[in-house]
Motif scaffolding. Structure first.
Motif, PDB file in Angstrom:
ATOM      1  N   ALA A 193     -11.354   7.310   4.438  1.00 50.30           N
ATOM      2  CA  ALA A 193     -11.241   8.759   3.400  1.00 50.30           C
ATOM      3  C   ALA A 193     -10.870   9.932   3.994  1.00 50.30           C
ATOM      4  N   VAL A 194     -11.220   9.828   5.672  1.00 48.00           N
ATOM      5  CA  VAL A 194     -10.914  11.213   6.270  1.00 48.00           C
ATOM      6  C   VAL A 194      -9.239  11.092   6.415  1.00 48.00           C
ATOM      7  N   VAL A 195      -8.794   9.831   7.025  1.00 45.18           N
ATOM      8  CA  VAL A 195      -7.341   9.780   7.213  1.00 45.18           C
ATOM      9  C   VAL A 195      -6.437  10.075   6.082  1.00 45.18           C
ATOM     10  N   GLY A 196      -7.178   9.728   4.708  1.00 46.83           N
ATOM     11  CA  GLY A 196      -6.437   9.953   3.460  1.00 46.83           C
ATOM     12  C   GLY A 196      -6.483  11.346   3.048  1.00 46.83           C
ATOM     13  N   GLY A 197      -7.453  11.854   3.354  1.00 47.74           N
ATOM     14  CA  GLY A 197      -7.822  13.164   2.994  1.00 47.74           C
ATOM     15  C   GLY A 197      -9.252  13.211   2.154  1.00 47.74           C
ATOM     16  N   ILE A 198     -10.386  13.407   2.936  1.00 48.08           N
ATOM     17  CA  ILE A 198     -11.684  13.505   1.904  1.00 48.08           C
ATOM     18  C   ILE A 198     -11.943  14.207   0.822  1.00 48.08           C
ATOM     19  N   GLY A 199     -12.047  13.562  -0.422  1.00 47.44           N
ATOM     20  CA  GLY A 199     -12.001  14.266  -1.561  1.00 47.44           C
ATOM     21  C   GLY A 199     -10.997  13.903  -2.371  1.00 47.44           C
ATOM     22  N   SER A 200      -9.781  13.317  -1.754  1.00 42.50           N
ATOM     23  CA  SER A 200      -8.735  12.635  -2.403  1.00 42.50           C
ATOM     24  C   SER A 200      -8.950  11.294  -2.642  1.00 42.50           C
ATOM     25  N   LEU A 201      -8.841  10.671  -3.902  1.00 41.47           N
ATOM     26  CA  LEU A 201      -8.937   9.412  -4.427  1.00 41.47           C
ATOM     27  C   LEU A 201      -8.049   8.663  -4.000  1.00 41.47           C
ATOM     28  N   LYS A 202      -6.669   9.230  -4.074  1.00 45.30           N
ATOM     29  CA  LYS A 202      -5.533   8.440  -3.689  1.00 45.30           C
ATOM     30  C   LYS A 202      -5.332   8.342  -2.244  1.00 45.30           C
ATOM     31  N   GLY A 203      -5.711   9.254  -1.769  1.00 47.10           N
ATOM     32  CA  GLY A 203      -5.676   9.236  -0.161  1.00 47.10           C
ATOM     33  C   GLY A 203      -6.880   8.376   0.350  1.00 47.10           C
ATOM     34  N   ALA A 204      -7.983   8.156  -0.202  1.00 44.55           N
ATOM     35  CA  ALA A 204      -8.985   7.175   0.168  1.00 44.55           C
ATOM     36  C   ALA A 204      -8.384   5.780   0.133  1.00 44.55           C
ATOM     37  N   LEU A 205      -7.837   5.573  -1.101  1.00 45.80           N
ATOM     38  CA  LEU A 205      -7.279   4.104  -1.374  1.00 45.80           C
ATOM     39  C   LEU A 205      -6.192   3.819  -0.439  1.00 45.80           C
ATOM     40  N   ILE A 206      -5.277   4.573   0.012  1.00 49.09           N
ATOM     41  CA  ILE A 206      -4.404   4.400   0.787  1.00 49.09           C
ATOM     42  C   ILE A 206      -4.667   4.348   2.377  1.00 49.09           C
ATOM     43  N   GLY A 207      -5.768   5.226   2.517  1.00 42.36           N
ATOM     44  CA  GLY A 207      -6.153   5.348   4.191  1.00 42.36           C
ATOM     45  C   GLY A 207      -6.929   3.697   4.298  1.00 42.36           C
ATOM     46  N   GLY A 208      -7.592   3.141   3.205  1.00 38.61           N
ATOM     47  CA  GLY A 208      -8.076   1.819   3.262  1.00 38.61           C
ATOM     48  C   GLY A 208      -6.938   0.938   3.374  1.00 38.61           C
ATOM     49  N   PHE A 209      -5.804   0.916   2.870  1.00 38.62           N
ATOM     50  CA  PHE A 209      -4.779   0.075   3.010  1.00 38.62           C
ATOM     51  C   PHE A 209      -4.419   0.314   4.515  1.00 38.62           C
ATOM     52  N   VAL A 210      -4.107   1.310   4.989  1.00 38.30           N
ATOM     53  CA  VAL A 210      -3.831   1.627   6.486  1.00 38.30           C
ATOM     54  C   VAL A 210      -4.488   0.922   7.247  1.00 38.30           C
ATOM     55  N   LEU A 211      -6.121   1.104   7.102  1.00 41.35           N
ATOM     56  CA  LEU A 211      -6.701   0.478   7.935  1.00 41.35           C
ATOM     57  C   LEU A 211      -6.876  -1.105   7.881  1.00 41.35           C
ATOM     58  N   GLY A 212      -6.755  -1.787   6.698  1.00 34.82           N
ATOM     59  CA  GLY A 212      -6.562  -3.181   6.706  1.00 34.82           C
ATOM     60  C   GLY A 212      -5.467  -3.629   7.187  1.00 34.82           C
ATOM     61  N   LEU A 213      -4.133  -2.951   7.027  1.00 36.72           N
ATOM     62  CA  LEU A 213      -3.212  -3.374   7.989  1.00 36.72           C
ATOM     63  C   LEU A 213      -3.353  -3.593   9.407  1.00 36.72           C
ATOM     64  N   LEU A 214      -4.123  -2.287   9.924  1.00 34.59           N
ATOM     65  CA  LEU A 214      -4.141  -2.392  11.280  1.00 34.59           C
ATOM     66  C   LEU A 214      -5.296  -3.481  11.770  1.00 34.59           C
ATOM     67  N   THR A 215      -6.233  -3.631  10.886  1.00 35.78           N
ATOM     68  CA  THR A 215      -7.198  -4.529  11.189  1.00 35.78           C
ATOM     69  C   THR A 215      -6.705  -6.104  11.448  1.00 35.78           C
TER      70      THR A 215
END
Length: 297
Positions: A233-255
């Protein structure tokens, strides 16, 4: 690079990214409306898994019925937390609510230890979810495919609620200005309660996918996905729903992809994730898709 192996790991990464992303969207929803980081969100995730487990175990409910009832109970828990831990502090500085959320996190964890016990329990996994699907040379777990499909459906439903319903419009207005919302006749308390219910429901859906993927539940199971979702959520932009979802993808890819293709660096996976967080905070303090305070969420 073996393309079939890459696609296999990519599917797993996207699946995990959806899990992180949906929990992160729950963080972003609450922050977007009431400007509160709900640190108890990961533990609501944990309680959802227990609700589903005991509903199925004690009442013998079919798996799908247990999941639906678990989501409803988790939504009610989210509303109860808001009423007890946050609403009385709304007129005080936000740090009070932040500390309250940390206290609520510890309360839920210790409640689970006392009531449910500290031992791990096996989450029931339906037979179709246990299968391995084969597409040519690509072998993926069925649960990964189901996670992606149902996550997309959940995101579409969430988008419809926020963009096409009165309560969604009320949430968007409230995210900009409480006083304006009141002047427009919006029931602020009801809208905030619905926000917590919706965010908690997303945590419950994520808990289903997580427990199917890692079918062991325990009182502290929400810490890892909760912390990763907060980073997303912080990476995507806390408060941005699109950013939170994309941030989740980024972490999923790294993990998933770092241990799969760079095993010599797998021990540094967490370091890479936190390095990403630090770099984003340095160069994009509002996150990749965040907006300045006062702008529309």
């Amino acid at each position: 690079m073996d393309i079939s192996l890459f696609l296999q790991h990519l599917v797993n990464a996207i699946s995990l990214g959806f899990v992180f992303g949906l929990v992160a969207v729950g963080y972003a929803l609450v922050y977007g409306v009431v400007k509160l980081v709900n640190f108890a969100h990961g533990d609501v995730f944990m309680m959802a898994a227990y609700f589903m487990f005991y509903t199925s175990l004690i009442f013998g409910a079919p798996w799908l019925s247990a999941v639906i009832l678990g989501i409803v109970l988790t939504s009610l828990l989210g509303v109860g937390i808001e009423k007890v831990a946050y609403k009385p502090l709304r007129k005080y500085p936000r740090i009070n609510s932040l500390v309250s959320s940390i206290g609520m996190s510890f309360l839920l964890q210790n409640f689970a230890v006392v009531v449910f016990g500290g031992i791990q329990r096996s989450f029931p996994v339906p037979e179709p979810m246990k299968k391995t699907l084969v597409f040519g040379e690509i072998r993926v777990q069925a649960v990964s495919i189901y996670t992606i499909i149902f996550s997309i459906i959940v995101v579409l439903i969430l988008t419809f609620i926020l963009q096409k319903t009165k309560i969604g419009l009320a949430m968007r207005i409230l995210s900009r200005d409480f006083d304006t919302a009141r002047l427009m006749g919006i029931n602020v308390n009801r809208t905030i309660s619905f926000t917590f219910a919706l965010g908690s429901a997303l945590a419950a859906v994520s808990a289903v996918f997580w427990a199917l993927r890692y079918p062991q539940i325990f009182p502290f199971m929400g810490q890892y996905p909760g912390s990763r979702a907060f980073i997303a959520a912080v990476v995507g932009g806390i408060g941005s729903l699109k950013g939170a979802l994309i941030g989740g993808f980024v972490l999923g890819l790294l993990t998933v992809l770092i241990p799969a293709f760079f095993p010599e660096y797998s021990g540094y996976r967490e370091a890479f994730i936190f390095l990403l967080l630090v770099l984003v905070l340095i160069f994009k303090p509002n996150g990749l898709f965040g907006q300045e305070v006062g702008e529309k969420v």
